[in-house]
Design a protein around this motif. Structure first.
Motif, PDB file in Angstrom:
ATOM      1  N   ASP A  52       0.830  -1.202   0.000  1.00  0.00           N
ATOM      2  CA  ASP A  52       0.000   0.000   0.000  1.00  0.00           C
ATOM      3  C   ASP A  52       0.866   1.254   0.000  1.00  0.00           C
ATOM      4  N   ILE A  53       1.933   1.227   0.779  1.00  0.00           N
ATOM      5  CA  ILE A  53       2.831   2.377   0.851  1.00  0.00           C
ATOM      6  C   ILE A  53       3.525   2.593  -0.488  1.00  0.00           C
ATOM      7  N   ASP A  54       3.978   1.501  -1.108  1.00  0.00           N
ATOM      8  CA  ASP A  54       4.638   1.604  -2.406  1.00  0.00           C
ATOM      9  C   ASP A  54       3.697   2.160  -3.468  1.00  0.00           C
ATOM     10  N   VAL A  55       2.462   1.682  -3.484  1.00  0.00           N
ATOM     11  CA  VAL A  55       1.501   2.146  -4.479  1.00  0.00           C
ATOM     12  C   VAL A  55       1.157   3.611  -4.235  1.00  0.00           C
ATOM     13  N   LEU A  56       1.016   4.013  -2.967  1.00  0.00           N
ATOM     14  CA  LEU A  56       0.747   5.422  -2.657  1.00  0.00           C
ATOM     15  C   LEU A  56       1.941   6.287  -3.065  1.00  0.00           C
ATOM     16  N   ALA A  57       3.154   5.818  -2.791  1.00  0.00           N
ATOM     17  CA  ALA A  57       4.350   6.577  -3.191  1.00  0.00           C
ATOM     18  C   ALA A  57       4.401   6.726  -4.707  1.00  0.00           C
ATOM     19  N   LYS A  58       4.050   5.684  -5.421  1.00  0.00           N
ATOM     20  CA  LYS A  58       4.016   5.748  -6.890  1.00  0.00           C
ATOM     21  C   LYS A  58       2.981   6.777  -7.348  1.00  0.00           C
ATOM     22  N   ALA A  59       1.830   6.793  -6.701  1.00  0.00           N
ATOM     23  CA  ALA A  59       0.787   7.761  -7.050  1.00  0.00           C
ATOM     24  C   ALA A  59       1.274   9.186  -6.779  1.00  0.00           C
ATOM     25  N   LYS A  60       1.996   9.394  -5.677  1.00  0.00           N
ATOM     26  CA  LYS A  60       2.510  10.732  -5.363  1.00  0.00           C
ATOM     27  C   LYS A  60       3.534  11.182  -6.400  1.00  0.00           C
ATOM     28  N   ARG A  61       4.354  10.233  -6.897  1.00  0.00           N
ATOM     29  CA  ARG A  61       5.331  10.588  -7.925  1.00  0.00           C
ATOM     30  C   ARG A  61       4.665  10.977  -9.237  1.00  0.00           C
ATOM     31  N   ALA A  62       3.464  10.480  -9.485  1.00  0.00           N
ATOM     32  CA  ALA A  62       2.749  10.771 -10.721  1.00  0.00           C
ATOM     33  C   ALA A  62       2.066  12.140 -10.690  1.00  0.00           C
ATOM     34  N   LEU A  63       2.000  12.761  -9.512  1.00  0.00           N
ATOM     35  CA  LEU A  63       1.348  14.066  -9.392  1.00  0.00           C
ATOM     36  C   LEU A  63       2.197  15.168 -10.010  1.00  0.00           C
ATOM     37  N   ASP A  81      -7.950  -8.515  -2.286  1.00  0.00           N
ATOM     38  CA  ASP A  81      -9.134  -8.223  -1.487  1.00  0.00           C
ATOM     39  C   ASP A  81      -8.896  -6.994  -0.614  1.00  0.00           C
ATOM     40  N   ARG A  82      -7.702  -6.921  -0.028  1.00  0.00           N
ATOM     41  CA  ARG A  82      -7.349  -5.744   0.781  1.00  0.00           C
ATOM     42  C   ARG A  82      -7.359  -4.497  -0.092  1.00  0.00           C
ATOM     43  N   GLN A  83      -6.859  -4.624  -1.313  1.00  0.00           N
ATOM     44  CA  GLN A  83      -6.836  -3.473  -2.221  1.00  0.00           C
ATOM     45  C   GLN A  83      -8.241  -3.115  -2.703  1.00  0.00           C
ATOM     46  N   ARG A  84      -9.109  -4.106  -2.843  1.00  0.00           N
ATOM     47  CA  ARG A  84     -10.510  -3.829  -3.199  1.00  0.00           C
ATOM     48  C   ARG A  84     -11.152  -2.971  -2.103  1.00  0.00           C
ATOM     49  N   LYS A  85     -10.872  -3.324  -0.850  1.00  0.00           N
ATOM     50  CA  LYS A  85     -11.394  -2.531   0.263  1.00  0.00           C
ATOM     51  C   LYS A  85     -10.784  -1.136   0.271  1.00  0.00           C
ATOM     52  N   LEU A  86      -9.509  -1.042  -0.093  1.00  0.00           N
ATOM     53  CA  LEU A  86      -8.844   0.256  -0.163  1.00  0.00           C
ATOM     54  C   LEU A  86      -9.474   1.127  -1.254  1.00  0.00           C
ATOM     55  N   ILE A  87      -9.823   0.522  -2.382  1.00  0.00           N
ATOM     56  CA  ILE A  87     -10.490   1.272  -3.448  1.00  0.00           C
ATOM     57  C   ILE A  87     -11.824   1.821  -2.954  1.00  0.00           C
ATOM     58  N   TRP A  94      -3.777   7.088  -7.084  1.00  0.00           N
ATOM     59  CA  TRP A  94      -3.626   5.935  -6.203  1.00  0.00           C
ATOM     60  C   TRP A  94      -4.539   4.803  -6.665  1.00  0.00           C
ATOM     61  N   LYS A  95      -5.785   5.147  -6.946  1.00  0.00           N
ATOM     62  CA  LYS A  95      -6.739   4.148  -7.420  1.00  0.00           C
ATOM     63  C   LYS A  95      -6.282   3.551  -8.756  1.00  0.00           C
ATOM     64  N   LYS A  96      -5.790   4.401  -9.649  1.00  0.00           N
ATOM     65  CA  LYS A  96      -5.320   3.917 -10.945  1.00  0.00           C
ATOM     66  C   LYS A  96      -4.156   2.945 -10.773  1.00  0.00           C
ATOM     67  N   SER A  97      -3.250   3.234  -9.850  1.00  0.00           N
ATOM     68  CA  SER A  97      -2.115   2.346  -9.588  1.00  0.00           C
ATOM     69  C   SER A  97      -2.573   1.001  -9.032  1.00  0.00           C
ATOM     70  N   ILE A  98      -3.549   1.023  -8.146  1.00  0.00           N
ATOM     71  CA  ILE A  98      -4.068  -0.216  -7.568  1.00  0.00           C
ATOM     72  C   ILE A  98      -4.738  -1.062  -8.645  1.00  0.00           C
ATOM     73  N   VAL A  99      -5.544  -0.432  -9.480  1.00  0.00           N
ATOM     74  CA  VAL A  99      -6.235  -1.168 -10.540  1.00  0.00           C
ATOM     75  C   VAL A  99      -5.223  -1.779 -11.506  1.00  0.00           C
ATOM     76  N   ALA A 100      -4.186  -1.029 -11.852  1.00  0.00           N
ATOM     77  CA  ALA A 100      -3.161  -1.552 -12.760  1.00  0.00           C
ATOM     78  C   ALA A 100      -2.465  -2.768 -12.147  1.00  0.00           C
ATOM     79  N   ALA A 101      -2.158  -2.702 -10.858  1.00  0.00           N
ATOM     80  CA  ALA A 101      -1.510  -3.831 -10.186  1.00  0.00           C
ATOM     81  C   ALA A 101      -2.432  -5.045 -10.139  1.00  0.00           C
ATOM     82  N   SER A 102      -3.711  -4.810  -9.923  1.00  0.00           N
ATOM     83  CA  SER A 102      -4.645  -5.943  -9.849  1.00  0.00           C
ATOM     84  C   SER A 102      -4.842  -6.599 -11.206  1.00  0.00           C
TER      85      SER A 102
END
Length: 152
Positions: free
Chosen positions: A8-19, A90-96, A47-55
């Motif tokens: 989750d931290i890695d995906v959030l960090a990736k989302a922050k870099r995309a800003l 499943d954890r990421q689905r809840k995060l979305i 962040w959501k886009k990164s999670i969806v791409a990973a899933s």
């Protein structure tokens, strides 16, 4: 307080870099100004886009993987790996769902305010955990009550 996983931290960090780097919220700005709300809206969307791409990658690997390994040890290992991946998804689905909820709060003008006390959550907390719904103090009190009721 619920801890974020490394994924989750890695995906959030990736989302922050995309800003876009032309603005970062600070305590000197008016709290929940249009600029801050826009920053968090874009961050949450990235962040959501990164999670969806990973899933999507996980789904593809699960579809490509062997259904039955002839060796029982290999099969057990594969099933364990798949179970871990599915729990992660499943954890990421809840995060979305929490990200969608935060987006709704932005649209309704409730984002950044504690759902329990009505106090500002704080820019630094929101930068660290954009889906936060409570101040640190309210979250800690909530978790203490949760722990006590769980122990009973």
């Amino acid at each position: 307080m619920a801890t974020a996983t490394h994924d989750d931290i890695d995906v959030l960090a990736k989302a922050k870099r995309a800003l876009p780097h032309d603005y970062t919220p600070s305590d000197q700005d008016e709290y929940m100004s249009d600029a801050q709300l826009n920053y968090f809206r874009v961050l949450l969307l990235e962040w959501k886009k990164s999670i969806v791409a990973a899933s999507e990658g996980t789904l593809q690997s699960l579809q490509d993987g062997p259904i039955r390994d002839p060796d029982p040890n290999d099969r057990a290992s594969s099933e364990t790996d798949w179970g871990i991946e599915l729990r992660t998804r499943d954890r990421q689905r809840k995060l979305i769902a929490k990200i969608d909820s935060a987006m709704r709060r932005i649209d309704e003008g409730e984002y950044g305010w504690c759902e329990k006390t009505g106090e500002p959550i704080g820019i630094n907390r929101l930068i660290a955990r954009p889906i936060a719904t409570m101040t640190v103090e309210a979250q800690a009190a909530h978790e203490r009550r949760e722990k006590i009721s769980r122990d009973n």
